[in-house]
Design a protein around this motif. Structure first.
Motif, PDB file in Angstrom:
ATOM      1  N   ASP A  88      -9.637  16.477   0.811  1.00 56.08           N
ATOM      2  CA  ASP A  88      -9.419  15.720   2.045  1.00 56.08           C
ATOM      3  C   ASP A  88      -8.839  14.359   1.671  1.00 56.08           C
TER       4      ASP A  88
ATOM      5  N   ARG B 220      -8.076  23.249   6.886  1.00 55.55           N
ATOM      6  CA  ARG B 220      -7.325  23.195   8.139  1.00 55.55           C
ATOM      7  C   ARG B 220      -6.482  24.441   8.398  1.00 55.55           C
TER       8      ARG B 220
ATOM      9  N   GLU C  81      -7.244  16.860   6.696  1.00 50.17           N
ATOM     10  CA  GLU C  81      -8.209  17.646   5.940  1.00 50.17           C
ATOM     11  C   GLU C  81      -7.487  18.550   4.957  1.00 50.17           C
TER      12      GLU C  81
END
Length: 432
Positions: A275, A286, A281
């Motif tokens: 991240d 994601r 992210e």
């Protein structure tokens, strides 16, 4: 745009025995027009909708200078222009409050065909509804799709989405780098045809994460998602010109008479394994929210990893991230492949492009060694269903660790418009 058969031969290498065949037609849904919270589904089975345009949401931040994300909006109208890659007779939008600190009230929204700047074409403004009402409240962490509205739009046509935000929004979920101009006005101007009231402008997208179309192409799982970092996001391309490599790919499909849904889920600075506060992210997290939630997707192209390699060095925006080994980066890519295959999505892996002379080019050449090792894995492992060799497409034949000067945006890592065209030309349309 002309297609270079030489670049196609040099840039695409199919893994033996595997092709990117189009998947079967999906059945038509019986109730597809009601507003709905976004769900994680590879193809929205039975949906007639295709993604016309998309972007990935990010948490409020200001890594490259002031924007409106941290202060948010109050009694403002925000007007945003995007270009759809495929057309239809109906449209709906997706709005995200993924990183909001509280409920987000959308007082009203419209969609229209773009004229110039913040102006829209006369007679094309359509008020959107959410569950038959013009307003909607999106909970913190949530997202919503509007009802489908009659709206005829062609492939590669620009549409303007306008949001009226009467109540304070708090910090705004947004997409940092848009290569496009967004506009803001005080008060309610959602139905304005001209853009006179929109006296402020910025270069990010706010709350808007998708425009979907229906009633055009058959409902089949042939959509393409491009997933990655700043090179997918289009850093280095001309503003308001739609010259990112996914845009150029969509233009090739349209020129061939077969427009396709090509969706851009790149985030500048994004990593596969870490991240990063200002860059989204990590990709393995994601991917399900951004890629697998899109309707009727059959293929994803993954170009990501250079920020994992270089993000631990000095001089990067924000705080450096933990160092990532080649083995950990490969494990991250294998995780992406597993997620896609579990949903029946084909995956094209891309080699990482040159970095010599850029801010990631360290004196000890550790990052270059990692890039070379990762690229060797992409080319030879057979982990991906197919491979596109973007490294070979854009590198300088006289100095293979460096991007070709004709393709260099001048920072020695991001391609310019010509470089992005070359990347798009390296993808074989028939195999996609």
């Amino acid at each position: 745009m002309s297609t270079s058969s030489t670049l196609q031969r040099a840039g695409i290498a199919l893994v033996a025995g595997l092709t990117l065949a189009t998947l079967p037609h999906a059945a038509t849904a019986t109730a597809a027009d009601t507003a709905t919270t976004a769900t994680t589904s590879a193809a929205h089975k039975g949906s007639p909708w295709h993604g016309g345009w998309a972007t990935s949401p990010q948490m409020p931040s200001a890594p490259f200078g002031p924007n409106w994300s941290q202060s948010g909006f109050a009694n403002h109208t925000v007007r945003q222009v995007v270009r759809v890659t495929t057309g239809g007779a109906k449209a709906r939008i997706e709005l995200s409050n993924r990183y909001g600190t509280g409920p987000l009230r959308i007082t009203g929204a419209t969609v229209a065909l773009t004229d110039k700047g913040a102006s829209v074409k006369a007679g094309t403004v359509r008020h959107l509804t959410f569950g038959k009402g013009r307003s909607v409240t999106i909970p913190a962490g949530g997202s919503v799709r509007s009802d489908g509205a009659p709206f005829t739009v062609r492939a590669l046509e620009s549409v303007t989405v306008t949001l009226y935000l009467a109540e304070p929004t708090g910090p705004a979920t947004f997409h940092t780098f848009s290569s496009a101009t967004s506009y803001r006005a005080d008060g309610d101007h959602r139905a304005d045809r001209d853009g006179a009231a929109f006296t402020e402008s910025g270069d990010s997208w706010y709350f808007l994460t998708g425009v979907e179309v229906a009633g055009g192409a058959p409902a089949r799982r042939d959509g393409i998602v491009t997933f990655g970092d700043s090179i997918t996001d289009g850093v280095g391309s001309a503003a308001n010109a739609d010259n990112r490599y996914p845009d150029e790919l969509a233009e090739r499909f349209a020129a061939a008479g077969r427009p396709r849904s090509v969706l851009n889920h790149g985030i500048a600075g994004n990593q596969v394994t870490n991240d990063w506060s200002w860059a989204g992210e990590k990709g393995v997290k994601r991917f399900s929210e951004d890629v697998l939630s899109e309707p009727n997707v059959g293929t994803v192209i993954v170009l990501e990893g250079i920020n994992d390699i270089g993000g631990s060095g000095a001089g990067v925006p924000g705080q450096p991230t933990p160092e990532v080994s080649v083995e950990r980066l490969i494990a991250g890519h294998r995780a992406l492949i597993r997620q896609a295959h579990a949903k029946g999505i084909k995956v094209v892996g891309a080699t990482l492009t040159p970095i010599k002379g850029s801010f990631y080019d360290d004196a000890q050449k550790v990052n270059e060694a990692k890039r070379d090792a990762f690229n060797a894995w992409v080319r030879t492992s057979g982990a991906y269903d197919a491979v596109v060799d973007f490294d070979r497409v854009v590198r300088d034949p006289q100095d293979p660790d460096r991007i070709l000067p004709a393709y260099d945006s001048k920072d020695h890592i991001h391609p310019n418009d010509a470089g992005y065209r070359a990347m798009a030309a390296a993808l074989d349309l028939d195999e996609l």
